[in-house]
Design a protein around this motif. Structure first.
Motif, PDB file in Angstrom:
ATOM      1  N   THR A  36      47.930  28.669  48.047  1.00  0.00           N
ATOM      2  CA  THR A  36      48.395  29.748  49.171  1.00  0.00           C
ATOM      3  C   THR A  36      48.301  29.130  50.639  1.00  0.00           C
ATOM      4  O   THR A  36      47.196  28.308  50.889  1.00  0.00           O
ATOM      5  N   TYR A 117      43.674  29.805  45.324  1.00  0.00           N
ATOM      6  CA  TYR A 117      44.636  30.769  45.513  1.00  0.00           C
ATOM      7  C   TYR A 117      44.169  31.899  46.152  1.00  0.00           C
ATOM      8  O   TYR A 117      42.944  32.322  45.874  1.00  0.00           O
ATOM      9  N   ARG A 123      48.224  40.107  40.428  1.00  0.00           N
ATOM     10  CA  ARG A 123      49.373  38.925  40.603  1.00  0.00           C
ATOM     11  C   ARG A 123      48.613  37.738  40.196  1.00  0.00           C
ATOM     12  O   ARG A 123      49.131  36.786  40.135  1.00  0.00           O
ATOM     13  N   GLU A 125      48.940  36.427  37.025  1.00  0.00           N
ATOM     14  CA  GLU A 125      49.786  35.784  36.187  1.00  0.00           C
ATOM     15  C   GLU A 125      50.902  35.144  36.931  1.00  0.00           C
ATOM     16  O   GLU A 125      51.572  34.203  36.442  1.00  0.00           O
ATOM     17  N   SER A 126      50.919  34.848  38.313  1.00  0.00           N
ATOM     18  CA  SER A 126      51.821  34.136  39.021  1.00  0.00           C
ATOM     19  C   SER A 126      51.110  32.993  39.178  1.00  0.00           C
ATOM     20  O   SER A 126      51.905  31.981  39.609  1.00  0.00           O
TER      21      SER A 126
END
Length: 275
Positions: A36, A117, A123, A125-126
């Motif tokens: 990220t 991340y 989220r 599963e992203s």
């Protein structure tokens, strides 16, 4: 590489020491491990607080009160510290969080292979590979019968199956050796040669090894309210014990290195099956 015992020990320590504590500042020192944008960590973490801590496979999940998660996959050399900010900082420290109460939470990674991340809790599963991988070894839904049904889909050497995240998550090179030693199964035995009783014993031994190792891993890295994780596994019975006596039968432990993976086992306790 941190596996279930190390990550469970860290998760439990964080749960005790960090739950409810506010993040006062965030310093990104080496951005390469961030999946990220590092700017999002720097700009949005201060003022947030920790709500809970989970582990999934080889990910440590730091849940925040903002309904976000810091998801960390330490890979081979990722390490955590929760320590006095004045303590010497490892050279490859990637992230430093100043925590309410005066301590610092650090993530360091000598090979810079880890992945960090910051994303909404719904989220996960992203994250690449998250949905495709198998269940966590300690997931209550992974019963003995489910284990048998899943493992029947795999062929090849049993150690290679244990460390395959598509089959089950959380077992790596070190603890697969310990599990197989506990179960008295040779690591190179094809799954197709193992009986149902063998595979059931392997399931039970996998859980027994994790329960045995987790408090020992915690004792190796936690001193009162300080976490300073260096990979010290001197309590392991066979992994990287090549040439030393097997603690069960006294036979020298065999050690084979192939594809940059060390496999340690006892040829007496874990004999090869006849062809």
């Amino acid at each position: 590489m941190p596996e279930i015992p190390e990550l469970e020990a860290i998760r439990g320590f964080f749960d005790e020491q960090l739950t409810g504590r506010r993040i006062e500042a965030c310093t990104v020192r080496i951005p390469v491990v961030f999946r990220t944008p590092a700017s999002e960590f720097r700009q949005t973490l201060p003022g947030d607080a920790f709500a809970a801590f989970r582990r999934h496979g080889k990910f440590l999940l730091l849940q925040l009160q903002s309904a976000r998660v810091i998801a960390v996959n330490p890979m081979l050399t990722g390490r955590f510290q929760y320590i006095d900010p004045a303590a010497k900082m490892p050279a490859k420290t990637c992230l430093v969080l100043a925590i309410e109460g005066g301590r610092a939470l650090r993530y360091a990674d000598d090979r810079l292979m880890g992945k960090l991340y910051l994303l909404p809790a719904d989220r996960l599963e992203s994250i690449p590979g998250w949905a495709e991988n198998g269940p966590d070894l300690l997931d209550p839904a992974l019963t003995e019968d489910v284990w048998l049904a899943r493992i029947a889909k795999y062929r090849g050497g049993i150690k290679n199956i244990l460390v395959n995240a598509a089959f089950v998550q959380g077992i790596g090179n070190a603890y697969s050796d310990e599990i197989l030693w506990e179960a008295r199964i040779n690591p190179y035995t094809p799954r197709t040669k193992l009986t149902t009783d063998d595979l059931r014993r392997l399931y039970r031994c996998a859980h027994a090894v994790m329960a045995w190792a987790t408090p020992l891993a915690r004792a190796a890295m936690v001193k009162q309210d300080t976490l300073d994780y260096e990979e010290r596994r001197d309590f392991l019975r066979v992994h990287r014990r090549g040439g030393q006596p097997c603690p069960r039968c006294g036979t020298p432990i065999s050690e084979i290195t192939a594809n940059q993976r060390v496999t340690s086992f006892c040829r007496q306790c874990q004999p090869e099956l006849p062809a």
